[in-house]
Design an enzyme around this catalytic site. Structure first.
Site, short mmCIF file in Angstrom:
data_model
loop_
_atom_site.label_atom_id
_atom_site.label_comp_id
_atom_site.label_asym_id
_atom_site.label_seq_id
_atom_site.Cartn_x
_atom_site.Cartn_y
_atom_site.Cartn_z
N CYS A 105 0.98 -1.38 0.22
CA CYS A 105 -0.05 -0.11 0.02
C CYS A 105 0.88 1.37 -0.04
O CYS A 105 1.84 1.34 0.61
CB CYS A 105 -0.82 0.00 1.20
SG CYS A 105 -1.87 -1.33 1.37
N ARG A 139 4.25 0.67 -6.68
CA ARG A 139 4.35 -0.39 -5.38
C ARG A 139 3.09 -1.51 -5.40
O ARG A 139 2.85 -2.46 -4.82
CB ARG A 139 3.95 0.34 -3.94
CG ARG A 139 5.06 1.19 -3.63
CD ARG A 139 4.93 2.16 -2.46
NE ARG A 139 4.75 1.48 -1.10
CZ ARG A 139 5.23 1.46 -0.38
NH1 ARG A 139 6.66 2.06 -0.42
NH2 ARG A 139 5.14 0.75 0.92
N TRP A 173 -3.45 -2.56 -1.51
CA TRP A 173 -3.21 -3.64 -2.03
C TRP A 173 -3.79 -4.72 -1.22
O TRP A 173 -3.25 -4.77 0.11
CB TRP A 173 -1.56 -4.05 -2.13
CG TRP A 173 -1.06 -5.07 -2.82
CD1 TRP A 173 -0.97 -5.22 -4.29
CD2 TRP A 173 -0.42 -6.12 -2.50
NE1 TRP A 173 -0.44 -6.39 -4.59
CE2 TRP A 173 -0.07 -6.85 -3.35
CE3 TRP A 173 0.01 -6.70 -1.19
CZ2 TRP A 173 0.91 -8.30 -3.43
CZ3 TRP A 173 0.92 -7.63 -1.18
CH2 TRP A 173 1.15 -8.54 -2.20
N ASN A 218 -0.95 0.87 6.34
CA ASN A 218 -0.26 -0.16 5.49
C ASN A 218 0.15 -1.45 6.34
O ASN A 218 0.80 -0.95 7.48
CB ASN A 218 0.96 0.36 4.88
CG ASN A 218 1.86 -0.50 3.91
OD1 ASN A 218 1.35 -1.64 3.48
ND2 ASN A 218 2.81 0.07 3.62
N GLY A 219 -0.05 -2.63 6.21
CA GLY A 219 0.04 -3.90 6.91
C GLY A 219 -0.76 -4.53 7.24
O GLY A 219 -1.78 -4.48 6.64
N GLU A 273 18.04 -16.09 -12.28
CA GLU A 273 17.59 -14.68 -12.41
C GLU A 273 16.89 -14.42 -13.64
O GLU A 273 16.00 -13.91 -13.64
CB GLU A 273 18.91 -13.80 -12.13
CG GLU A 273 18.61 -12.46 -12.22
CD GLU A 273 17.60 -11.84 -11.40
OE1 GLU A 273 17.16 -12.57 -10.58
OE2 GLU A 273 17.05 -10.57 -11.52
N LYS A 279 13.25 -13.04 -13.97
CA LYS A 279 12.84 -11.93 -14.67
C LYS A 279 11.94 -12.43 -15.77
O LYS A 279 10.78 -11.57 -16.16
CB LYS A 279 14.05 -11.31 -15.66
CG LYS A 279 15.09 -10.59 -14.67
CD LYS A 279 14.57 -9.17 -14.24
CE LYS A 279 14.66 -8.80 -12.92
NZ LYS A 279 14.64 -9.52 -11.74
N GLU A 320 8.36 -13.04 -14.23
CA GLU A 320 7.63 -12.18 -13.60
C GLU A 320 7.09 -10.97 -14.33
O GLU A 320 6.12 -10.17 -13.63
CB GLU A 320 8.25 -11.60 -12.53
CG GLU A 320 9.61 -10.66 -12.76
CD GLU A 320 10.24 -10.10 -11.43
OE1 GLU A 320 9.51 -9.76 -10.56
OE2 GLU A 320 11.53 -10.07 -11.30
N HIS A 328 19.77 -35.03 -15.22
CA HIS A 328 18.66 -35.69 -14.24
C HIS A 328 17.21 -35.33 -14.07
O HIS A 328 16.55 -35.70 -12.96
CB HIS A 328 19.63 -35.18 -12.78
CG HIS A 328 20.85 -35.57 -12.58
ND1 HIS A 328 21.40 -36.80 -12.22
CD2 HIS A 328 21.66 -34.82 -12.80
CE1 HIS A 328 22.70 -36.85 -12.41
NE2 HIS A 328 23.07 -35.49 -12.46
N LYS A 373 6.47 -4.17 -5.31
CA LYS A 373 7.89 -3.89 -5.38
C LYS A 373 8.60 -4.26 -4.00
O LYS A 373 9.66 -4.61 -4.08
CB LYS A 373 8.13 -2.45 -5.53
CG LYS A 373 9.65 -1.97 -5.55
CD LYS A 373 10.29 -2.83 -6.91
CE LYS A 373 11.81 -2.35 -6.86
NZ LYS A 373 12.62 -3.11 -7.79
C1 AGP Z 1 12.57 -9.32 -8.31
O1 AGP Z 1 12.76 -8.59 -9.60
C2 AGP Z 1 11.42 -9.16 -7.72
N1 AGP Z 1 10.84 -7.80 -7.61
C3 AGP Z 1 11.62 -9.76 -6.17
O2 AGP Z 1 12.01 -11.07 -6.17
C4 AGP Z 1 12.51 -8.87 -5.29
O3 AGP Z 1 13.84 -9.22 -5.67
C5 AGP Z 1 12.50 -9.55 -3.72
O4 AGP Z 1 10.96 -9.22 -3.44
C6 AGP Z 1 13.37 -9.13 -3.00
O5 AGP Z 1 13.20 -7.64 -2.69
P1 AGP Z 1 14.11 -6.70 -1.80
O6 AGP Z 1 15.49 -6.82 -2.44
O7 AGP Z 1 13.53 -5.57 -1.86
O8 AGP Z 1 14.25 -7.28 -0.59
#
Ligand code: AGP
Length: 616
Positions: A2, A27, A80, A106-107, A489, A493, A496, A512, A611
């Site tokens: 949020c 966010r 959110w 928020n929370g 990674e 990418k 996501e 395997h 984010k």
């Molecule tokens: C990565 O592209 C994602 N947005 C997500 O995996 C992110 O890396 C993860 O949530 C960790 O976030 P942080 O580095 O702010 O702790």
């Protein structure tokens, strides 16, 4: 998570709030709302969906026809959903029964059910399904009992269990807003203006108004007047909380000429890495200095890296870098697993959290677990003033600047640079442990921004690959050694932001099981730079080809063999092995970006993602 914006001052609060919420859109949210004080009355507007829907409603039905000369107050929120569906009634701000108070939050209020039951038994009627609404009713109850606003707000915050950040507006107290933070539910940043104050859940929301920002710690509450901020701890005692001067200029938080924040952040990486290195490496002697981290005289017995998502992948690469350069044992855990496996940690260990946002609940919890077990706690973090920075005994800033796109890019590569710098600092304090001289290490770093710029050069292959394979349903990413985490990674990418299913694997694992997946419909991205495992990767590529798979290789410039083996090649310049992941990460980012754009996905705000994941 949020987004929260609050304002108190002489200006019209609405444009400040809406614009601030817009800067926090990354966010992730599903509804939004604002509340302003107009002639001693709280006026509220809320809307489901994007902020543009809220703005349209406000244009059609202005909240306050004319602003008096008195102080203006307002709070806004992008939600959110956690408790309750995505509806206008569940959008924030939430009011008390008598409309005397408005809150945004928020929370998660973990004890909201019992609080709701208690309030309902006193005759309170709830308008929404949210946990947030109990905060508004609790506050109003304490005000009705005659408590001054500050006391009523503190009593309310103390009654909440879980991690919560709250901003409160009281119609009977038009000279202040109150913000409180209990737990690590995501920050409360307070921007200090001239005769006006700004509140935000994240710095980019208010950066255009001021760069003087103070951050509330867990358990703190701020009484925010137009010309003064008073910070109290959970017992109501005064706390001195100095303001930071945030180096991020508003422009750097803007998209500039780029179509997406992610695109901008990909192409900022040479500059970001330059900033990460600035002032930390003496390129003549090779000496490394880390301004917010003291390397202990005694080497750590072991460094336990805990992180999530992309940051966890950085940690996996950090293991190679630190063990090879400084010969310190490293273990890497997903932060969400770390504290539940009863890790063997003592006072001679280090727990290192890697986190761009500095607010990831699982990573903060892992760091707190390290503290509980008397280990030293370090952080590699991007967000200035974040929880992780303040929780750590020492930290290394990524200095990537604001990373707005949900998919992490420049934070990833700058965290790798930080890991390299940490390893150099450890090696230089304990030279007997080093496997190379400081000068060689420093010279490698000096080349880095130039090498990164070469990988960022215009390259038509990304559009070509997106045109050809954007409709494929599955991808496989393979790598070995220090580039195996780059395969993870790359897969993250792609999935996501383009929503294509992708898996990353150590290439040696193919035989395997995963090799059963290979067919002509399966593109396989192979990271095959000239390093100690190159020959192994070549044989892996041959195995994929023999099963009619399509190979997209990331390879070292001038490698004629791979050009004959792979169907497509993305070239990266030669580099010291431990630095190659910083280069090979970039084709992973650019591939995912082009696929997502080609598929019409929301690149900066991919579905279901936020984010910063500030809840467990
Ligand atoms: C990565 O592209 C994602 N947005 C997500 O995996 C992110 O890396 C993860 O949530 C960790 O976030 P942080 O580095 O702010 O702790």
């Amino acid at each position: 998570m949020c987004g929260i914006i609050g304002y108190i001052g002489r200006r019209d609060p609405l444009p400040i709030i809406l614009n601030g919420l817009q800067r926090l859109e990354y966010r992730g949210y599903d509804s939004a709302g604002v509340a302003v004080l107009c002639k001693q009355q709280i006026r509220v507007e809320r809307a489901v969906g994007k902020l543009s829907n809220l703005a349209a409603k406000l244009a059609a039905h202005p909240l306050c026809d004319q602003l008096g000369g008195e102080l203006q107050l307002g709070i806004g929120h992008t939600r959110w959903a956690t408790h309750g569906g995505v509806t206008e009634l569940n959008a924030h701000p939430h009011l008390g029964s008598e409309g005397l108070v408005a809150v945004v939050h928020n929370g998660i209020v973990e004890n909201y059910a019992e609080l709701k039951h208690e309030l309902a038994s006193e005759g309170v009627r709830f308008a929404s399904e949210t946990d947030t609404e109990v905060i508004a009713h609790l506050l109003e109850r304490h005000l009705r009992a005659g408590q001054p606003f500050e006391r009523a707000a503190l009593t309310t915050l103390q009654a909440l269990r879980g991690s919560n950040a709250v901003v409160m507006l009281n119609a009977l107290q038009p000279d202040m807003l109150i913000a409180g933070r209990m737990g690590n539910a995501g920050g409360i940043a307070i921007g200090l203006g001239e005769g006006e104050m700004f509140i935000a859940s994240d710095v980019p929301g208010i950066l255009e108004h001021t760069r003087r920002i103070l951050f509330l710690d867990d358990g703190e509450m701020a009484v925010v007047r137009a010309d003064q901020v008073t910070v109290l701890d959970r017992n109501g005692s005064l706390v001195s909380r100095p303001a930071h001067l945030i180096p991020w200029d508003p422009v750097s938080a803007e998209r500039g000429e780029y179509r997406h924040f992610m695109q901008k952040e990909i192409f900022e990486q040479a500059r970001a890495i330059t900033d990460t290195l600035r002032g930390r490496v003496n390129f003549e002697t090779g000496a490394v200095t880390l301004e917010s981290m003291a390397i202990p005289a005694a080497l750590p017995r072991k460094i336990h890296i805990a992180a999530c998502g992309t940051s966890a992948h950085a940690g996996l690469i950090g293991k190679f870098i630190i063990e090879q350069l400084a010969h310190v044992p490293v273990e890497v855990d997903y932060a969400s697993e770390f504290r539940y496996r009863e890790p063997l940690i003592g006072s001679s260990d280090v727990v290192l959290g890697i986190t761009q946002s500095g607010e990831t609940a699982d990573t903060l919890a892992a760091m707190s677990e390290g503290k509980r077990r008397k280990a030293a706690v370090w952080a590699i973090v991007n967000a200035i003033g974040s929880q992780a920075e303040r929780l750590a005994d020492g930290y290394i800033a990524m200095r990537a600047g604001p990373e707005i796109g949900v998919a992490s890019t420049k934070a990833f590569t700058t965290s790798l640079v930080d890991l390299y710098l940490l390893a150099c600092a450890l090696a230089q304090v304990h030279a007997d442990h080093a496997d190379s001289d400081p000068f060689t290490r420093a010279r490698s770093l000096a080349q880095l921004p130039g090498l990164v710029s070469r990988v960022l050069a215009p390259n038509p292959i990304y559009d070509e690959l997106a045109d050809r394979f954007h409709d494929r349903e599955h991808f496989l990413y393979l790598g070995r050694g220090v580039n195996y985490p780059i395969a993870l990674e790359g897969a993250l990418k792609l999935k996501e932001i383009s929503y294509i299913h992708a898996e990353g694997y150590p290439a040696g694992e193919m035989k395997h099981g995963p090799i059963a997946l290979i067919d002509e419909r399966m593109p396989v991205v192979c990271i095959a730079v000239r390093d100690s495992v190159y020959e192994k990767m070549i044989s892996q590529i041959e195995q994929v080809k023999s099963r009619r798979g399509t190979v997209i290789a990331v390879a070292t410039e001038g490698d004629d063999l791979i050009a004959r083996k792979a169907d497509f090649v993305i070239w990266v310049p030669p580099a010291p092995p431990l630095l190659t992941p910083i280069l090979t990460a970039i084709p992973m980012q650019r591939l995912a970006y082009h696929f997502a754009v080609r598929r019409g996905c929301d690149v900066d705000q991919p579905r279901n993602l936020a984010k910063s994941v500030t809840v467990e």
